[in-house]
Design a protein around this motif. Structure first.
Motif, PDB file in Angstrom:
ATOM      1  N   UNK A 192     115.752 -39.615  35.682  1.00 15.58           N
ATOM      2  CA  UNK A 192     115.901 -39.825  37.117  1.00 15.58           C
ATOM      3  C   UNK A 192     117.288 -40.371  37.419  1.00 15.58           C
ATOM      4  N   UNK A 193     117.945 -39.757  38.386  1.00  8.31           N
ATOM      5  CA  UNK A 193     119.221 -40.242  38.880  1.00  8.31           C
ATOM      6  C   UNK A 193     119.022 -40.678  40.321  1.00  8.31           C
ATOM      7  N   UNK A 194     119.605 -41.798  40.674  1.00  5.17           N
ATOM      8  CA  UNK A 194     119.561 -42.249  42.062  1.00  5.17           C
ATOM      9  C   UNK A 194     120.777 -41.686  42.799  1.00  5.17           C
ATOM     10  N   UNK A 220     116.228 -36.273  41.166  1.00  2.00           N
ATOM     11  CA  UNK A 220     117.156 -37.028  42.006  1.00  2.00           C
ATOM     12  C   UNK A 220     116.357 -37.651  43.146  1.00  2.00           C
ATOM     13  N   UNK A 221     116.526 -38.946  43.312  1.00  2.00           N
ATOM     14  CA  UNK A 221     115.804 -39.650  44.363  1.00  2.00           C
ATOM     15  C   UNK A 221     116.748 -40.624  45.056  1.00  2.00           C
ATOM     16  N   UNK A 222     116.554 -40.866  46.352  1.00  2.00           N
ATOM     17  CA  UNK A 222     117.424 -41.825  47.035  1.00  2.00           C
ATOM     18  C   UNK A 222     117.335 -43.207  46.396  1.00  2.00           C
ATOM     19  N   UNK A 223     118.420 -43.903  46.384  1.00  2.00           N
ATOM     20  CA  UNK A 223     118.470 -45.250  45.842  1.00  2.00           C
ATOM     21  C   UNK A 223     117.479 -46.132  46.590  1.00  2.00           C
ATOM     22  N   UNK A 230     125.676 -51.261  41.347  1.00  2.00           N
ATOM     23  CA  UNK A 230     125.429 -52.689  41.114  1.00  2.00           C
ATOM     24  C   UNK A 230     124.118 -53.142  41.759  1.00  2.00           C
ATOM     25  N   UNK A 231     123.553 -52.298  42.604  1.00  2.00           N
ATOM     26  CA  UNK A 231     122.260 -52.613  43.232  1.00  2.00           C
ATOM     27  C   UNK A 231     121.094 -51.975  42.485  1.00  2.00           C
ATOM     28  N   UNK A 232     121.365 -51.303  41.381  1.00  2.00           N
ATOM     29  CA  UNK A 232     120.316 -50.675  40.566  1.00  2.00           C
ATOM     30  C   UNK A 232     120.676 -50.857  39.097  1.00  2.00           C
ATOM     31  N   UNK A 233     120.540 -52.076  38.593  1.00  2.00           N
ATOM     32  CA  UNK A 233     120.970 -52.369  37.224  1.00  2.00           C
ATOM     33  C   UNK A 233     120.387 -51.401  36.190  1.00  2.00           C
ATOM     34  N   UNK A 234     121.277 -50.928  35.324  1.00  2.00           N
ATOM     35  CA  UNK A 234     120.926 -50.060  34.193  1.00  2.00           C
ATOM     36  C   UNK A 234     120.508 -48.641  34.589  1.00  2.00           C
ATOM     37  N   UNK A 235     120.597 -48.313  35.850  1.00  2.00           N
ATOM     38  CA  UNK A 235     120.306 -46.954  36.306  1.00  2.00           C
ATOM     39  C   UNK A 235     121.608 -46.234  36.659  1.00  2.00           C
ATOM     40  N   UNK A 260     127.885 -43.607  38.294  1.00  2.00           N
ATOM     41  CA  UNK A 260     128.219 -44.930  37.771  1.00  2.00           C
ATOM     42  C   UNK A 260     126.957 -45.651  37.318  1.00  2.00           C
ATOM     43  N   UNK A 261     127.152 -46.593  36.403  1.00  2.00           N
ATOM     44  CA  UNK A 261     126.051 -47.446  35.955  1.00  2.00           C
ATOM     45  C   UNK A 261     126.607 -48.854  35.755  1.00  2.00           C
ATOM     46  N   UNK A 262     125.919 -49.823  36.362  1.00  2.00           N
ATOM     47  CA  UNK A 262     126.338 -51.230  36.251  1.00  2.00           C
ATOM     48  C   UNK A 262     127.805 -51.439  36.619  1.00  2.00           C
ATOM     49  N   UNK A 263     128.242 -50.719  37.657  1.00  3.54           N
ATOM     50  CA  UNK A 263     129.596 -50.918  38.162  1.00  3.54           C
ATOM     51  C   UNK A 263     130.689 -50.203  37.406  1.00  3.54           C
TER      52      UNK A 263
END
Length: 200
Positions: A2-4, A25-28, A57-62, A129-132
């Motif tokens: 899954x990707x946000x 793919x799903x909205x954050x 940064x609003x979805x850690x590790x995703x 991006x992931x974790x910034x």
């Protein structure tokens, strides 16, 4: 997998959903409650990077995707480009209607004194991006020309005026499955999937 996606634009969400066979793919989650960053970069890639880093940064590790897309018209030296969504506002166009209607009216006014045809392209930049931290960047373009009158009802943005000579139709006259086989957004997404590091 899954990707946000950091977007609430229904047209973009529909486009990505139609092309995402290998991944979901799903909205954050909670996107509407997150104050949006200022898209103040001078390029599409700059804005895509900025948004991907910010929202990841609003979805850690995703993995979070963000895009910036624009219409580039040769006769207007690449405008509206990075300002495509704000074109009418930039020109202080005092016209009623939706943002899409106002932007298209502004475009037609800008081209009205320039002999056609008017070659143009849609350009999409996707950032993951992931974790910034940026994981991948991908570009996608599709060439066409701008018509003086709209055709079709299936698209959004500049689609009713964006004519594809090979298809003999505008983007707004194509069904979504056909559109995504060669659209700028579909091409960028396909390239991004190839560019993402494995394993994710």
């Amino acid at each position: 997998m899954t990707l946000y996606i950091a977007s609430t634009n229904p047209g973009k969400l529909r486009d990505f959903a139609a092309v995402s066979h290998e991944v979901s793919i799903t909205p954050l989650p909670g996107l509407k409650k997150i104050p949006a960053p200022d898209e103040d970069q001078p390029t599409l890639e700059g804005n895509a990077r900025l948004k991907a880093i910010f929202y990841s940064r609003h979805a850690p590790n995703h993995i979070v995707l963000a895009d910036d897309s624009g219409l580039e018209v040769d006769a207007l030296h690449g405008d509206p480009g990075v300002r495509s969504a704000r074109y009418a506002d930039d020109h202080h166009l005092p016209a009623p209607g939706t943002p899409d209607e106002r932007n298209n009216l502004c475009l037609q006014q800008a081209l009205s004194q320039i002999p056609g045809p008017h070659p143009a392209r849609y350009h999409c930049v996707l950032a993951a991006a992931r974790n910034g931290e940026i994981l991948a960047i991908a570009h996608g373009t599709v060439e066409g020309e701008i018509l003086p009158t709209p055709r079709g009802t299936e698209g959004f943005g500049y689609d009713p005026f964006f004519y594809l000579p090979d298809q003999k139709k505008t983007m707004a006259e194509l069904d979504i499955a056909t559109k995504l086989t060669f659209s700028h957004r579909g091409r960028a997404f396909a390239a991004l999937l190839q560019a993402l590091p494995q394993p994710l």
